[in-house]
Design a protein around this motif. Structure first.
Motif, PDB file in Angstrom:
ATOM      1  N   THR A  14       3.274   3.450  -1.166  1.00 32.45           N
ATOM      2  CA  THR A  14       3.058   2.658  -1.976  1.00 32.45           C
ATOM      3  C   THR A  14       3.527   1.145  -2.452  1.00 32.45           C
ATOM      4  OG1 THR A  14       5.232   3.530  -3.618  1.00 32.45           O
ATOM      5  CG2 THR A  14       2.378   4.075  -3.764  1.00 32.45           C
ATOM      6  N   SER A  15       4.854   0.858  -0.909  1.00 32.68           N
ATOM      7  CA  SER A  15       4.834  -0.307  -0.957  1.00 32.68           C
ATOM      8  C   SER A  15       4.355  -1.560   0.175  1.00 32.68           C
ATOM      9  CB  SER A  15       6.587  -0.155   0.331  1.00 32.68           C
ATOM     10  OG  SER A  15       5.142   0.233   1.636  1.00 32.68           O
ATOM     11  N   PRO A  16       4.289  -2.765   0.085  1.00 31.05           N
ATOM     12  CA  PRO A  16       3.683  -4.128   0.967  1.00 31.05           C
ATOM     13  C   PRO A  16       3.886  -3.135   2.370  1.00 31.05           C
ATOM     14  CG  PRO A  16       5.505  -4.721  -0.277  1.00 31.05           C
ATOM     15  CD  PRO A  16       5.225  -3.318  -1.076  1.00 31.05           C
ATOM     16  N   ALA A  23      -5.066  -0.652   4.541  1.00 28.33           N
ATOM     17  CA  ALA A  23      -5.696  -0.834   5.043  1.00 28.33           C
ATOM     18  C   ALA A  23      -6.437  -1.783   6.245  1.00 28.33           C
ATOM     19  CB  ALA A  23      -5.406  -2.360   4.398  1.00 28.33           C
ATOM     20  N   ASP A  24      -5.382  -1.852   6.857  1.00 30.60           N
ATOM     21  CA  ASP A  24      -5.225  -1.707   8.631  1.00 30.60           C
ATOM     22  C   ASP A  24      -6.338  -0.539   9.397  1.00 30.60           C
ATOM     23  OD1 ASP A  24      -5.030  -2.207  11.210  1.00 30.60           O
ATOM     24  OD2 ASP A  24      -3.729  -0.757  11.963  1.00 30.60           O
ATOM     25  N   LEU A  25      -5.640   0.463   9.286  1.00 33.47           N
ATOM     26  CA  LEU A  25      -6.524   1.365   9.111  1.00 33.47           C
ATOM     27  C   LEU A  25      -7.355   1.637   8.257  1.00 33.47           C
ATOM     28  CD1 LEU A  25      -3.012   4.217   9.793  1.00 33.47           C
ATOM     29  CD2 LEU A  25      -4.826   2.738  11.803  1.00 33.47           C
ATOM     30  N   ALA A  26      -7.984   2.159   7.461  1.00 31.38           N
ATOM     31  CA  ALA A  26      -8.814   2.184   6.896  1.00 31.38           C
ATOM     32  C   ALA A  26     -10.552   1.167   7.496  1.00 31.38           C
ATOM     33  CB  ALA A  26      -9.499   1.698   5.481  1.00 31.38           C
ATOM     34  N   ALA A  27      -9.578  -0.299   7.970  1.00 34.96           N
ATOM     35  CA  ALA A  27     -10.874  -0.710   8.679  1.00 34.96           C
ATOM     36  C   ALA A  27     -11.560  -0.630   9.564  1.00 34.96           C
ATOM     37  CB  ALA A  27     -10.189  -1.891   8.120  1.00 34.96           C
TER      38      ALA A  27
END
Ligand SMILES: C[S@@+](CC[C@H](N)C(=O)[O-])C[C@H]1O[C@@H](n2cnc3c(N)ncnc32)[C@H](O)[C@@H]1O
Length: 394
Positions: A14-16, A23-27
């Motif tokens: 939940t941290s920045p 987000a990096d791994l999702a992409a």
């Protein structure tokens, strides 16, 4: 084995930094069975001790897309069990609409799927659960809502409508024994007697065997029966003991209750044979639904219906002919009709559809349906065309 999240994992996710890493791994990760080991290694190299939690989160978010809008699935946190147990968004929203304007305490909030829906309709929402990690996730998933650790069997709020969704999976197997649920269903009914109470349970539950005096609502989504929801008398429809709610992802909604007329009659097959939605059957409201749509029963004890048109939102089978249920003559007739893709439905007869399909061995090219059902004392095969959908079903 599913990943076991720690409070430190949730704090990171939940941290920045955690949000950017996910987000990096999702992409960048494929997350196929073949790539998984390499994906975890790559994530570990890039994000150290949080690699496994990140990979699991990305994988669960992809699975969550089947249950909720993308904007929620791609932001929320889940455990494997928490996602499996989460109420699908459309079902949760339907329940939440019935809670509009109330003060709601979800006493088994888990990762917060029901809680998030209630937060959109209720005046005030509080969530609680015993599992500390799920609570941290719920706090992230439903921003601005109070979430605390509490035992559902110890009332901790006053003047609220209590919502409970006892866990139905134990050791990976579904249980329908109300006392084996966590928390126990009879205990919830006892402890919150006299309060406005909503309990979500498995559709196989028998409310008549419980010390319960309200409305039992069976809910289906896109043709699959999802749950039975018990509404205490203060929340039940006036005089309603049984309700079936049919929901579809395209927005279609139909409800039937035991207060609807049920004198639908019994008669010969008409233009269509219709197998009602499982929610209608499970709620014991087949005749009520049939009456509403001008259908009749083929037999007073069996749920198969017939009529001249398929009701909105439903599907049916154009009736061709019927014969006594004997495999050899049935196979000969189906062959003469060039039967190819074959759907087999069985109700009220001891016939195994897989075995019957092997006996028939359809090899032709015409899609057909065989509805095996009991009419009077005779097991009968109704030969029908392929399933057709009424206008508002997609
Ligand atoms: C089926 S899940 C609830 C899912 C939730 N409605 C949702 O849509 O996300 C059941 C939850 O009950 C919790 N639970 C089990 N026993 C409990 C108890 N005695 N008090 C509070 N929570 C309990 C479990 O930790 C689990 O998170």
């Amino acid at each position: 084995m599913s990943y076991r999240y720690t409070p430190a994992d949730v704090a990171y996710l939940t941290s920045p930094d955690g949000v950017a890493a996910a987000a990096d791994l999702a992409a960048s990760l494929a997350l196929t069975p073949a790539s998984l080991v390499g994906d975890i290694a790559r994530a570990g190299k890039r994000y150290g001790q949080f690699g496994a939690a990140l990979v699991d989160t990305v994988a669960l978010r992809r699975r969550a897309l089947a249950k909720m809008p993308a904007a929620d699935a791609e932001r929320r946190l889940f455990t494997d069990d928490g996602l499996q147990q989460a109420t699908p968004h459309i079902v949760a929203r339907h329940r939440a609409v019935r809670l509009t304007g109330r003060r709601v305490h979800d006493v088994t909030c888990s990762i917060g799927a029901d809680l998030a829906a209630a937060a959109c309709t209720a005046d005030l929402v509080v969530g609680s659960d015993l599992d500390p990690v799920r609570l941290l996730m719920a706090r992230h998933n439903v921003p601005g809502v109070e979430v605390l650790r509490a035992d559902a069997l110890t009332p901790t709020t006053r003047g609220t409508t209590v919502v409970a969704d006892p866990a139905r999976r134990s050791d990976g197997r579904r249980t329908v024994d109300p006392a084996a649920l966590e928390p126990s269903l009879p205990s919830l009914l006892e402890i919150y007697r006299g309060r406005d109470l909503v309990i979500k349970c498995a559709p196989g539950l028998h409310p008549e065997r419980l010390d319960f005096d309200g409305e039992a609502e069976v809910v289906s989504l896109d043709g699959g029966v999802r749950e039975m929801c018990l509404w205490s008398p203060g929340l039940a429809g006036p005089g309603v003991r049984s309700r079936a709610t049919i929901l579809r992802s395209n927005g279609f909604v139909e409800q039937v209750t035991d207060l609807d007329p049920d004198d639908c009659g019994v008669g010969e097959p008409g233009a269509y044979v219709i197998d009602p939605d499982g929610a209608i059957v499970r709620a014991g409201l087949v005749r009520h639904w049939a009456k509403r749509h001008g259908l009749r029963q083929l037999d007073p004890r069996i749920a198969h219906l017939t009529g001249d048109a398929i009701p909105p939102g439903a599907s049916g089978f154009p009736f061709l002919e019927m014969l006594p249920m004997r495999p050899k003559p049935l196979r000969a007739r189906l062959r003469s009709l060039d039967c190819g893709p074959l759907e087999i439905l069985v109700r009220g007869a001891d016939v195994d559809p897989d075995h019957l399909r092997k006996q028939i061995k359809p090899t032709g090219s015409t899609p057909l349906t065989v509805v095996v059902t009991r009419i009077g004392s005779r097991v009968t095969a109704l030969i029908c065309g392929a399933r057709e959908f009424a206008g508002s079903l997609s």
